[in-house]
Design a protein around this motif. Structure first.
Motif, PDB file in Angstrom:
ATOM      1  N   ALA A  84       0.818  -1.212   0.000  1.00  0.00           N
ATOM      2  CA  ALA A  84       0.000   0.000   0.000  1.00  0.00           C
ATOM      3  C   ALA A  84       0.851   1.261   0.000  1.00  0.00           C
ATOM      4  N   LEU A  85       2.006   1.204   0.663  1.00  0.00           N
ATOM      5  CA  LEU A  85       2.870   2.380   0.751  1.00  0.00           C
ATOM      6  C   LEU A  85       3.569   2.704  -0.562  1.00  0.00           C
ATOM      7  N   ARG A  86       3.527   1.810  -1.513  1.00  0.00           N
ATOM      8  CA  ARG A  86       4.100   2.115  -2.823  1.00  0.00           C
ATOM      9  C   ARG A  86       3.277   3.171  -3.557  1.00  0.00           C
ATOM     10  N   PHE A  87       1.991   3.245  -3.226  1.00  0.00           N
ATOM     11  CA  PHE A  87       1.079   4.103  -3.978  1.00  0.00           C
ATOM     12  C   PHE A  87       0.430   5.193  -3.134  1.00  0.00           C
ATOM     13  N   HIS A  88       0.567   5.113  -1.793  1.00  0.00           N
ATOM     14  CA  HIS A  88      -0.130   6.058  -0.928  1.00  0.00           C
ATOM     15  C   HIS A  88       0.792   6.556   0.185  1.00  0.00           C
ATOM     16  N   ARG A  89       0.425   7.714   0.737  1.00  0.00           N
ATOM     17  CA  ARG A  89       1.233   8.326   1.789  1.00  0.00           C
ATOM     18  C   ARG A  89       1.143   7.521   3.085  1.00  0.00           C
ATOM     19  N   ARG A  90       2.200   7.612   3.860  1.00  0.00           N
ATOM     20  CA  ARG A  90       2.274   6.871   5.118  1.00  0.00           C
ATOM     21  C   ARG A  90       1.203   7.331   6.105  1.00  0.00           C
ATOM     22  N   ASP A  91       0.985   8.629   6.198  1.00  0.00           N
ATOM     23  CA  ASP A  91       0.005   9.110   7.166  1.00  0.00           C
ATOM     24  C   ASP A  91      -1.410   8.691   6.775  1.00  0.00           C
ATOM     25  N   ALA A  92      -1.673   8.550   5.470  1.00  0.00           N
ATOM     26  CA  ALA A  92      -3.005   8.121   5.036  1.00  0.00           C
ATOM     27  C   ALA A  92      -3.262   6.675   5.463  1.00  0.00           C
ATOM     28  N   LEU A  93      -2.279   5.800   5.259  1.00  0.00           N
ATOM     29  CA  LEU A  93      -2.447   4.407   5.650  1.00  0.00           C
ATOM     30  C   LEU A  93      -2.519   4.270   7.163  1.00  0.00           C
ATOM     31  N   ALA A  94      -1.658   4.996   7.884  1.00  0.00           N
ATOM     32  CA  ALA A  94      -1.645   4.901   9.345  1.00  0.00           C
ATOM     33  C   ALA A  94      -2.970   5.369   9.938  1.00  0.00           C
ATOM     34  N   THR A  95      -3.490   6.479   9.438  1.00  0.00           N
ATOM     35  CA  THR A  95      -4.765   6.993   9.947  1.00  0.00           C
ATOM     36  C   THR A  95      -5.907   6.033   9.645  1.00  0.00           C
ATOM     37  N   ALA A  96      -5.886   5.469   8.453  1.00  0.00           N
ATOM     38  CA  ALA A  96      -6.935   4.516   8.081  1.00  0.00           C
ATOM     39  C   ALA A  96      -6.874   3.270   8.961  1.00  0.00           C
ATOM     40  N   MET A  97      -5.681   2.812   9.273  1.00  0.00           N
ATOM     41  CA  MET A  97      -5.534   1.654  10.153  1.00  0.00           C
ATOM     42  C   MET A  97      -6.140   1.920  11.518  1.00  0.00           C
ATOM     43  N   CYS A  98      -5.916   3.112  12.028  1.00  0.00           N
ATOM     44  CA  CYS A  98      -6.485   3.460  13.341  1.00  0.00           C
ATOM     45  C   CYS A  98      -8.007   3.482  13.299  1.00  0.00           C
ATOM     46  N   GLU A  99      -8.551   3.968  12.193  1.00  0.00           N
ATOM     47  CA  GLU A  99     -10.005   4.082  12.083  1.00  0.00           C
ATOM     48  C   GLU A  99     -10.684   2.718  12.009  1.00  0.00           C
ATOM     49  N   VAL A 100     -10.046   1.759  11.352  1.00  0.00           N
ATOM     50  CA  VAL A 100     -10.689   0.452  11.155  1.00  0.00           C
ATOM     51  C   VAL A 100     -10.175  -0.598  12.136  1.00  0.00           C
ATOM     52  N   ALA A 101      -9.340  -0.189  13.086  1.00  0.00           N
ATOM     53  CA  ALA A 101      -8.754  -1.159  14.007  1.00  0.00           C
ATOM     54  C   ALA A 101      -9.807  -1.864  14.855  1.00  0.00           C
ATOM     55  N   ALA A 102     -10.913  -1.183  15.133  1.00  0.00           N
ATOM     56  CA  ALA A 102     -11.946  -1.772  15.985  1.00  0.00           C
ATOM     57  C   ALA A 102     -12.755  -2.842  15.264  1.00  0.00           C
ATOM     58  N   GLY A 103     -12.758  -2.793  13.942  1.00  0.00           N
ATOM     59  CA  GLY A 103     -13.539  -3.766  13.184  1.00  0.00           C
ATOM     60  C   GLY A 103     -12.825  -5.101  13.093  1.00  0.00           C
ATOM     61  N   ARG A 104     -13.483  -6.159  13.526  1.00  0.00           N
ATOM     62  CA  ARG A 104     -12.902  -7.503  13.490  1.00  0.00           C
ATOM     63  C   ARG A 104     -13.421  -8.256  12.270  1.00  0.00           C
ATOM     64  N   PRO A 105     -12.520  -8.726  11.408  1.00  0.00           N
ATOM     65  CA  PRO A 105     -12.972  -9.455  10.224  1.00  0.00           C
ATOM     66  C   PRO A 105     -13.538 -10.818  10.606  1.00  0.00           C
ATOM     67  N   PRO A 106     -14.404 -11.376   9.792  1.00  0.00           N
ATOM     68  CA  PRO A 106     -14.952 -12.703  10.088  1.00  0.00           C
ATOM     69  C   PRO A 106     -13.892 -13.781   9.924  1.00  0.00           C
ATOM     70  N   GLN A 107     -14.251 -14.993  10.315  1.00  0.00           N
ATOM     71  CA  GLN A 107     -13.340 -16.118  10.200  1.00  0.00           C
ATOM     72  C   GLN A 107     -12.930 -16.327   8.745  1.00  0.00           C
ATOM     73  N   ALA A 108     -11.620 -16.640   8.553  1.00  0.00           N
ATOM     74  CA  ALA A 108     -11.034 -16.916   7.237  1.00  0.00           C
ATOM     75  C   ALA A 108     -10.890 -15.670   6.381  1.00  0.00           C
TER      76      ALA A 108
END
Length: 302
Positions: A229-253
């Motif tokens: 992802a960092l090849r195409f996008h800024r570091r702060d954009a990915l880091a901020t997005a990670m923080c926003e979606v950290a609470a969401g738990r993906p389903p099994q598999a």
């Protein structure tokens, strides 16, 4: 007997000593692809060394003096095995069952884990067919759920899923960065690495290598996707997005952007470290390739 002891000692070092060292290695997070290769190499090495050690122990009277060639002769596969010679006895077959089990156990667990993961993904895909809404602009499916989350369902019927909550809190660049992260999981077939590590941990429960390999494989594949992802996008954009979606738990598999070791990954994204030197890369690759070959050379000896 000396060969059996040497092989058993080698398997012990690989299964109990090296995993803690590799899990703390500083270069691993700077070269996650190489680190995943190293963990896979350790798992293969343990299976090879343990199998040959058990073989030498149980067949010490019959074939140990001929090394690995003895095993092939028992099965009639050796080049110097006399044609039409004596067939393996029931005793030989029972003795061979012990080393064969070490190989077949992780293989059997891999088949079972892969099948279970596929069933779980298919069940979730069936649900998405009913409640999901296509989002062609993102090549994804939108799920009406308030918790921000983005995850992917890899495999043959691959799918990237975005919740309505994620669309509300993420900017366009942040969303694109996380989507690139998920596509890296799909294109890299990271789910197969997860299944391999899971199968190995189930085949050898309690083994330090099994525990560390499963934990580190999950973390390292997330780092690999982060790098993509960092090849195409800024570091702060990915880091901020990670923080926003950290609470969401993906389903099994499924594989989610919040993923394993979110805090460690955030620090890695925001404070990048230099890649290992080329000589280090070559040395580690050579060691990974040589590790499973060494027990074979010992077993093939006279």
């Amino acid at each position: 007997m000396i060969t059996a002891v040497a092989l058993a000692g080698y398997a012990t070092v690989v299964g109990a000593v090296l995993p803690s060292l590799l899990s703390r290695a500083r270069w691993a997070h700077r070269a996650p692809v190489l680190a995943v290769l190293a963990w896979q190499g350790l798992m293969v090495t343990f299976v090879v060394a343990a199998t040959l050690a058990v073989y030498h122990l149980v067949l010490i009277e019959q074939h140990v003096h001929r090394g690995l060639v003895g095993l092939l002769s028992v099965c009639g596969l050796a080049a110097d095995a006399p044609p039409g010679g004596s067939t393996p006895t029931v005793t030989d077959a029972l003795l061979l069952a012990a080393p064969a089990a070490i190989v077949l156990l992780p293989v059997g667990w891999f088949v079972r884990c892969a099948w279970q993961a596929r069933r779980a993904r298919q069940r979730h895909l069936d649900v998405l067919t009913l409640v999901g809404e296509p989002a062609p602009q993102y090549d994804a499916t939108v799920l009406d759920h308030a918790v921000p989350a983005i995850y992917c369902l890899p495999g043959r019927c691959r799918r990237v899923v975005i919740t309505r909550g994620a669309l509300e809190v993420l900017t366009e660049e942040q969303l694109r960065a996380v989507l690139e992260h998920e596509r890296a999981h799909i294109e890299g077939r990271h789910h197969l690495l997860h299944v391999l590590a899971d199968a190995f941990s189930r085949a050898f429960p309690g083994l330090p290598l099994a525990r560390h390999a499963k934990e580190q494989t999950g973390l390292l594949t997330e780092m690999i996707a982060d790098d993509r992802a960092l090849r195409f996008h800024r570091r702060d954009a990915l880091a901020t997005a990670m923080c926003e979606v950290a609470a969401g738990r993906p389903p099994q598999a499924a594989l989610g952007a919040g993923g394993t070791g979110a805090l460690l990954r955030l620090r890695r994204i925001l404070t990048p470290q230099p890649r290992p030197h080329r000589a280090t890369w070559l040395g580690l690759v050579a060691a990974t390739v040589a590790a499973p070959l060494l027990p074979l050379l010992v077993a093939c000896g006279p």
